[in-house]
Motif scaffolding. Structure first.
Motif, PDB file in Angstrom:
ATOM      1  N   GLY A 163       0.793  -1.214   0.000  1.00 10.59           N
ATOM      2  CA  GLY A 163       0.000   0.000   0.000  1.00 10.59           C
ATOM      3  C   GLY A 163       0.827   1.266   0.000  1.00 10.59           C
ATOM      4  O   GLY A 163       0.368   2.298  -0.453  1.00 10.59           O
ATOM      5  N   SER A 164       2.052   1.215   0.506  1.00 10.56           N
ATOM      6  CA  SER A 164       2.888   2.400   0.595  1.00 10.56           C
ATOM      7  C   SER A 164       3.550   2.707  -0.732  1.00 10.56           C
ATOM      8  O   SER A 164       4.008   1.811  -1.441  1.00 10.56           O
ATOM      9  N   SER A 165       3.629   3.987  -1.051  1.00 12.80           N
ATOM     10  CA  SER A 165       4.276   4.388  -2.303  1.00 12.80           C
ATOM     11  C   SER A 165       5.783   4.205  -2.250  1.00 12.80           C
ATOM     12  O   SER A 165       6.447   4.252  -3.280  1.00 12.80           O
ATOM     13  N   ASP A 166       6.323   3.991  -1.054  1.00 13.72           N
ATOM     14  CA  ASP A 166       7.764   3.805  -0.912  1.00 13.72           C
ATOM     15  C   ASP A 166       8.188   2.350  -1.086  1.00 13.72           C
ATOM     16  O   ASP A 166       9.381   2.051  -1.015  1.00 13.72           O
ATOM     17  N   ASP A 167       7.251   1.446  -1.285  1.00 15.23           N
ATOM     18  CA  ASP A 167       7.593   0.036  -1.453  1.00 15.23           C
ATOM     19  C   ASP A 167       8.431  -0.156  -2.708  1.00 15.23           C
ATOM     20  O   ASP A 167       8.194   0.493  -3.743  1.00 15.23           O
ATOM     21  N   PHE A 168       9.399  -1.051  -2.632  1.00 18.89           N
ATOM     22  CA  PHE A 168      10.290  -1.337  -3.755  1.00 18.89           C
ATOM     23  C   PHE A 168      10.121  -2.808  -4.108  1.00 18.89           C
ATOM     24  O   PHE A 168      10.620  -3.681  -3.398  1.00 18.89           O
ATOM     25  N   THR A 169       9.407  -3.090  -5.169  1.00 18.33           N
ATOM     26  CA  THR A 169       9.107  -4.482  -5.526  1.00 18.33           C
ATOM     27  C   THR A 169       9.933  -4.992  -6.695  1.00 18.33           C
ATOM     28  O   THR A 169       9.938  -6.188  -6.962  1.00 18.33           O
ATOM     29  N   PHE A 170      10.651  -4.106  -7.411  1.00 17.61           N
ATOM     30  CA  PHE A 170      11.459  -4.554  -8.538  1.00 17.61           C
ATOM     31  C   PHE A 170      12.669  -5.331  -8.038  1.00 17.61           C
ATOM     32  O   PHE A 170      13.301  -4.955  -7.048  1.00 17.61           O
ATOM     33  N   ASN A 171      12.987  -6.420  -8.718  1.00 18.41           N
ATOM     34  CA  ASN A 171      14.131  -7.243  -8.354  1.00 18.41           C
ATOM     35  C   ASN A 171      15.378  -6.710  -9.060  1.00 18.41           C
ATOM     36  O   ASN A 171      15.515  -6.865 -10.280  1.00 18.41           O
ATOM     37  N   PRO A 172      16.329  -6.079  -8.353  1.00 22.16           N
ATOM     38  CA  PRO A 172      17.511  -5.489  -8.995  1.00 22.16           C
ATOM     39  C   PRO A 172      18.403  -6.513  -9.692  1.00 22.16           C
ATOM     40  O   PRO A 172      19.202  -6.135 -10.550  1.00 22.16           O
ATOM     41  N   CYS A 173      18.265  -7.794  -9.332  1.00 21.66           N
ATOM     42  CA  CYS A 173      19.084  -8.818  -9.988  1.00 21.66           C
ATOM     43  C   CYS A 173      18.766  -8.924 -11.479  1.00 21.66           C
ATOM     44  O   CYS A 173      19.624  -9.307 -12.285  1.00 21.66           O
ATOM     45  N   LEU A 174      17.537  -8.598 -11.859  1.00 19.70           N
ATOM     46  CA  LEU A 174      17.134  -8.718 -13.260  1.00 19.70           C
ATOM     47  C   LEU A 174      17.947  -7.797 -14.158  1.00 19.70           C
ATOM     48  O   LEU A 174      18.344  -8.175 -15.266  1.00 19.70           O
ATOM     49  N   ALA A 175      18.216  -6.569 -13.683  1.00 21.02           N
ATOM     50  CA  ALA A 175      18.974  -5.619 -14.498  1.00 21.02           C
ATOM     51  C   ALA A 175      20.420  -6.071 -14.660  1.00 21.02           C
ATOM     52  O   ALA A 175      21.007  -5.926 -15.732  1.00 21.02           O
TER      53      ALA A 175
END
Length: 530
Positions: A37-49
């Motif tokens: 619910g928070s706009s500060d959540d980080f759900t992207f997996n940096p390993c993909l990049a």
């Protein structure tokens, strides 16, 4: 082999997790799940990049080359890239479409000497509009081909990793049109560390100073019997020093007693200088005495010349000095370092101390996880920060050319202290601040990516930016960040392409948008303020 299997398993697992995540997002599209619910959540997996999945399936070469000896001279296929500075241990993806570079990769794959190795140097054009001829840096990095794939059109997708720095001695184009170079591997220095006995085995400077004072004070009636043993040991110490060592030691004495007081926070408790207050007090007492010890003219109270070595004159003319020394705390002279130089001087060039400081600054600025492993390897840490620090390519080339771990770390610390603004290189428009940096890859806030046409871009990722205009429509084709579409971004003032805006294609993916700014279009001037 174990590392290869782990990497392949990690790649497959991440791709499976990504696919499962997208399926879940489609099922709950339009609804918020727990913890999102928070706009500060980080759900992207940096390993993909960092895996560069946009290159598709690539085959591992199953080859890891031992490091070459420093000073070795060899001929290598050469890659010269604009806007790119490759450092040891950094990843460099390549989309090889030009025939001459395809030949370079093919030569590297089959050559007997130094297989799977190519040389990478930065190419750049002169700033003079009348002379835009392509130029080449004289220091580059060897790159080992870790993965590659040959496509149906004959082009190659390649993933390389930086290995060792080299000097480019000579370059040429062979009969097949392939760029080649004669390179000499740079011998890297060993990390410097202050010897553990640097402050233990050397005699205290206080002993030497007390010895000199004892030659004068006894004549004034204030000598101490326990100074005799110190004097004897001091004589032995001075006699053991070479003439060069004695000059160095004397210069340290002069600097310590020349009121060169440093901040106490830079030294340990045992190695602090006399405080400024104490030094002023001591100096005041000495001046009031009109004695010969620190007098510039060598004259006593009644303005008659007085020789320091004349004990009878001292006895007659030193009454004022007697009164002075009664009120002077001689313990002041024992609070000086036990080495040729103060402790803070040694720490200035101690690679491990500098590495710890640089790592702390990096964590504060970038928010990176623990870097304890790299702190124990200052050489690798210096290359890591140099390859990720969000500054212009000219400055990063400067860091690559620095010989000496301590000097490179000191330069990086200075850059981290001064770096504040991201500005357009052409018009100096302020695009963002240091606090706007965003880490979208496990490799850090700056990384190299290649587009479908074979151009390599080193970009820094920012959570927000100003003064940019979007050009064209968003597309997901060949996106460097899975789950994001990209749109070209130009500087609104000078219309120079600065990078791209990446926008999430799913509502649940966070951050919903971020910017990728080309390091080749970033200025180093940090004097402008918002």
């Amino acid at each position: 082999m174990d590392d290869v299997r782990i990497l392949e398993a990690e790649r497959r697992r991440i791709q499976e997790l990504e696919f499962e995540e997208l399926q879940v997002e489609e099922e709950v599209d339009g609804r918020d799940s727990t913890g999102a619910g928070s706009s500060d959540d980080f759900t992207f997996n940096p390993c993909l990049a960092s895996l560069h999945t946009y290159l598709g399936e690539v085959e591992d070469t199953h080859h890891r080359l031992a490091f070459l000896d420093g000073g070795a001279v060899l001929n290598l296929p050469l890659f010269y890239l604009e806007g790119v500075v490759l450092f040891p241990e950094a990843t460099l993806p390549l989309r090889v479409v030009q025939p001459n570079f395809i030949s370079a990769v093919e030569r590297a794959l089959v050559q007997v000497d130094n297989p799977f190795i190519v040389g990478v140097v930065r190419a750049y054009r002169g700033s003079d509009s009348d002379n835009r001829q392509l130029r080449f840096a004289t220091v580059g990095t060897t790159a080992e081909i870790r993965q590659y794939r040959r496509l149906e059109d004959g082009s190659l997708n390649v993933v390389t990793r930086g290995q060792q720095r080299f000097h480019l001695k000579h370059r040429w184009i062979d009969v097949e049109g392939m760029p080649c170079g004669e390179v000499q591997i740079i011998q890297e220095d060993i990390p410097l560390r202050t010897p553990k006995d640097a402050f233990g085995k050397l005699a205290p400077l206080s002993n030497l100073r007390s010895h000199r004072l004892s030659r004068v004070l006894p004549s004034l009636g204030y000598g101490h019997s326990d100074n005799d043993s110190e004097a004897n040991s001091d004589d032995s110490f001075e006699n053991a020093l070479s003439s060069a060592g004695m000059r160095t030691h004397q210069s340290a004495l002069d600097s310590c007693y020349g009121y060169d007081v440093m901040d106490e926070s830079t030294s340990s408790d045992d190695d602090k200088f006399l405080s400024q207050t104490e030094m002023r007090s001591t100096r005041s007492h000495l001046n009031e005495s009109k004695g010969p010890l620190y007098s510039d003219t060598g004259k006593n109270a009644d303005n008659t010349t007085l020789e320091i070595g004349n004990s009878s004159d001292l006895a007659k003319k030193g009454e004022g000095s007697k009164r002075c020394w009664k009120n002077t705390d001689l313990n002041h002279f024992h609070r000086v370092p036990r080495a040729f130089w103060p402790h803070w001087v040694y720490r200035m060039y101690d690679s491990y101390c500098l590495a710890e400081r640089a790592a702390d600054m990096w964590k504060q600025i970038v928010g990176a996880p623990s870097m304890d492993g790299l702190v124990r390897k200052p050489d690798l840490l210096s290359f890591y920060i140099a390859s990720k620090i969000p500054v212009s390519e000219e400055t990063r080339q400067e860091l690559l050319e620095i010989d000496g771990i301590s000097y490179r770390l000191r330069r990086e610390i200075g850059l981290l202290e001064s770096f504040d603004l991201v500005q357009c290189k052409t018009c100096k428009t302020v695009i963002a601040q240091r606090s706007d940096m965003l880490v979208m890859s496990t490799e850090g806030p700056l990384g190299a990516y290649v587009n479908s046409h074979g151009y390599v871009h080193e970009i820094m990722t920012l959570q927000k930016a100003n003064g940019l205009a979007l050009i064209g429509r968003a597309t997901v084709e060949y996106s460097w960040f899975p789950g994001y579409a990209w749109t070209i971004a130009e500087c609104a003032s000078c219309e120079t392409q600065m990078g791209w805006l990446f926008t999430a294609t799913k509502k649940k993916l966070k951050p919903q948008s971020f910017w990728g700014i080309r390091s080749s279009q970033v200025a180093d001037d940090t004097r402008v303020t918002l």
